[in-house]
Design a protein around this motif. Sequence first.
Motif, PDB file in Angstrom:
ATOM      1  N   CYS A 142      -4.556  -1.749  -0.641  1.00 13.82           N
ATOM      2  CA  CYS A 142      -4.690  -3.151  -1.175  1.00 13.82           C
ATOM      3  C   CYS A 142      -3.975  -2.993  -2.691  1.00 13.82           C
ATOM      4  O   CYS A 142      -3.335  -4.144  -2.890  1.00 13.82           O
ATOM      5  N   ASP A 143      -4.204  -1.939  -3.241  1.00 16.63           N
ATOM      6  CA  ASP A 143      -3.365  -1.847  -4.501  1.00 16.63           C
ATOM      7  C   ASP A 143      -1.809  -2.094  -4.290  1.00 16.63           C
ATOM      8  O   ASP A 143      -1.279  -2.629  -5.039  1.00 16.63           O
ATOM      9  N   VAL A 144      -1.386  -1.158  -3.286  1.00 15.93           N
ATOM     10  CA  VAL A 144       0.021  -1.373  -3.023  1.00 15.93           C
ATOM     11  C   VAL A 144       0.681  -2.584  -2.647  1.00 15.93           C
ATOM     12  O   VAL A 144       1.622  -3.020  -2.850  1.00 15.93           O
ATOM     13  N   PHE A 145      -0.203  -3.431  -1.897  1.00 12.27           N
ATOM     14  CA  PHE A 145       0.095  -4.846  -1.420  1.00 12.27           C
ATOM     15  C   PHE A 145       0.162  -5.632  -2.481  1.00 12.27           C
ATOM     16  O   PHE A 145       1.172  -6.431  -2.691  1.00 12.27           O
TER      17      PHE A 145
ATOM     18  N   GLU B 266       6.043   1.070  -9.230  1.00 11.87           N
ATOM     19  CA  GLU B 266       5.696   1.905 -10.307  1.00 11.87           C
ATOM     20  C   GLU B 266       4.978   3.011 -10.012  1.00 11.87           C
ATOM     21  O   GLU B 266       5.427   3.931 -10.474  1.00 11.87           O
ATOM     22  N   GLN B 267       4.023   3.055  -9.011  1.00 15.24           N
ATOM     23  CA  GLN B 267       3.526   4.337  -8.661  1.00 15.24           C
ATOM     24  C   GLN B 267       4.410   5.216  -7.876  1.00 15.24           C
ATOM     25  O   GLN B 267       4.430   6.528  -8.095  1.00 15.24           O
ATOM     26  N   GLY B 268       5.180   4.610  -7.119  1.00 22.13           N
ATOM     27  CA  GLY B 268       6.442   5.673  -6.497  1.00 22.13           C
ATOM     28  C   GLY B 268       5.922   6.607  -5.507  1.00 22.13           C
ATOM     29  O   GLY B 268       6.405   7.324  -4.981  1.00 22.13           O
ATOM     30  N   LYS B 269       4.472   6.535  -5.011  1.00 20.04           N
ATOM     31  CA  LYS B 269       4.227   7.474  -4.069  1.00 20.04           C
ATOM     32  C   LYS B 269       4.543   7.114  -2.499  1.00 20.04           C
ATOM     33  O   LYS B 269       4.430   7.947  -1.853  1.00 20.04           O
TER      34      LYS B 269
ATOM     35  N   PRO C 207      -5.447  -7.047   9.219  1.00 18.68           N
ATOM     36  CA  PRO C 207      -6.274  -6.754   7.989  1.00 18.68           C
ATOM     37  C   PRO C 207      -5.739  -5.179   7.449  1.00 18.68           C
ATOM     38  O   PRO C 207      -5.492  -4.378   8.186  1.00 18.68           O
ATOM     39  N   LEU C 208      -5.926  -4.898   6.118  1.00 14.88           N
ATOM     40  CA  LEU C 208      -5.666  -3.967   5.653  1.00 14.88           C
ATOM     41  C   LEU C 208      -6.558  -2.557   6.074  1.00 14.88           C
ATOM     42  O   LEU C 208      -6.198  -1.637   6.228  1.00 14.88           O
ATOM     43  N   TYR C 209      -7.993  -3.210   6.462  1.00 14.87           N
ATOM     44  CA  TYR C 209      -8.802  -2.088   6.941  1.00 14.87           C
ATOM     45  C   TYR C 209      -8.574  -1.576   8.166  1.00 14.87           C
ATOM     46  O   TYR C 209      -8.813  -0.598   8.475  1.00 14.87           O
TER      47      TYR C 209
ATOM     48  N   HIS D 131       6.129  -2.138   5.740  1.00 19.28           N
ATOM     49  CA  HIS D 131       5.078  -2.243   7.011  1.00 19.28           C
ATOM     50  C   HIS D 131       3.936  -2.729   6.863  1.00 19.28           C
ATOM     51  O   HIS D 131       3.577  -3.634   7.666  1.00 19.28           O
ATOM     52  N   VAL D 132       3.184  -2.135   5.681  1.00 20.82           N
ATOM     53  CA  VAL D 132       1.876  -2.746   5.230  1.00 20.82           C
ATOM     54  C   VAL D 132       2.001  -4.385   5.112  1.00 20.82           C
ATOM     55  O   VAL D 132       0.992  -4.857   5.522  1.00 20.82           O
ATOM     56  N   VAL D 133       3.022  -4.631   4.389  1.00 18.94           N
ATOM     57  CA  VAL D 133       3.065  -6.061   4.146  1.00 18.94           C
ATOM     58  C   VAL D 133       3.347  -7.065   5.447  1.00 18.94           C
ATOM     59  O   VAL D 133       2.718  -7.945   5.520  1.00 18.94           O
TER      60      VAL D 133
END
Length: 492
Positions: free
Chosen positions: A201-204, A158-161, A180-182, A169-171
């Motif tokens: 964290c939000d996009v994950f 939804e954010q599309g950024k 970890p995300l940090y 890649h993050v997932v």
Amino acid sequence: MATFDATHQCEWRERAEELERENRALKERVGTIESQLALLQRTVFGRKSEKLPRVEDELRKASGNAPRPREATLKERRLKREAREALPERLIHHRVPEEARRCPSCGGMALKPLGPGTRTELFEHVPAHVERQVHLQETLACPCGAGIVTAPAPKAIEQGKYGPGFLAHVVTAKCCDSIPLYRQAKALARAGVPVARTTLCDVFHEVGWATAPLASRLLDLVRESSRVNADETPQRVLDEGKTRRAYVWTFRTDELIAYVHSASRSGVTPLEVLGGTQGYLQVDGYTGYNRVTLPDGRVRVGCWAHVRRKFFDALPTAPESGTALDFILALYGVEHAARDSETLGSPEHLHARRTTSARVLEQLATWVDEQLPLHPPKSPLGMALRYTKGQWSALTRFLEDPSLPLDNNAAERALRGMAMGRKNYLFVGNDKAGQTLAGLASLVATCEANGVNPEAYLADVLMRLGSHPAARLDELLPHRWRPSSASSPDSS
């Protein structure tokens, strides 16, 4: 006087019997404590060689260190060679330096190229990078001046950024590589892309929400399978400034792996996932699965790897445990012989089980019955014997069907990634976050089980989910996925 002596003799006899019972109880208690202390010392201070050896190594040792079949070795080498040959290739030309362009024999300068040159291969690591893409959307206007049409912008969430490759890649880094995300935020900052951990964290979680229908459907297919392996492992959840214990369960088939987050280890979770279904359920001796297998549910199949571990743990204080380990090794020998002869799951394999394996089981059952009265119930060997006796019906179930494995190692392997992640990110923020992690990890693990690159899979699926027909959702599951044939956007 005779009556007095008889009375005292009776009292002394009763007192002697009471002391004998107390002495026997104390001996059992001391033996149990000594066994537990020995096990604790071996666990804390023991050498690495004292870990449970692999079945393959034990079988090779028993057969005189026989080498692996030549066909298996050649196949591994061929697969490695094909993987290297599939890597992208970049030619780098090296010219002979001007000061060296002279014949070393006659000193002449008229040197000419000799063939394409000497070829030297190097495998080099090219660091990943993040690029800022600018997508130009074509805009069309009607001569009437009232109608304008614009090409849709690429958008995975939804954010599309962030693009689908970035999200994938993050997932994958968290669910597959346990980063970890940090730590990912630190790596992105080194690459010149400062992204806050909260943003990652939000996009994950947005990716988890977008792919939730896929994870749910994957769990449905596991539920429909005739043979399921299951296991569970603890996971910490943040709760009002401290953490509490929750659990991650895995339910898997040969090609599907599904995780479920649960606030407790009760039998509610297996019941919710597999309640009302039929088939086999291979698990350890945990009673939480009873609600699925009793009275008319799935047929319970035991795990010989758990039995083997219990007898191995009893070995330092009860050397006779080695007899049980030899029997169990003989059972695995039948399985490895079937694998080497490529008859796994065949009628020949079933015949070998019902003859050779059945004889080994008969001998082991006799030995267990002989040993049971000789060892305190709470000693390591006593507990191993009682576990084996109590699970005997489930442990011998593999004689019915050649497709049933001897152990539940497949489910335990599926939980290794979650256990590794637990060591790195320590806890999840809440139960909802645990459910999101479980859903994404299910998709990533199923990709790996089917030889699919999870980054490529997620990057493609995230772009297709919004327009893909719900009735054909199964086409986007990892084991049925085919890359989209659509070309990449025009970057000119």
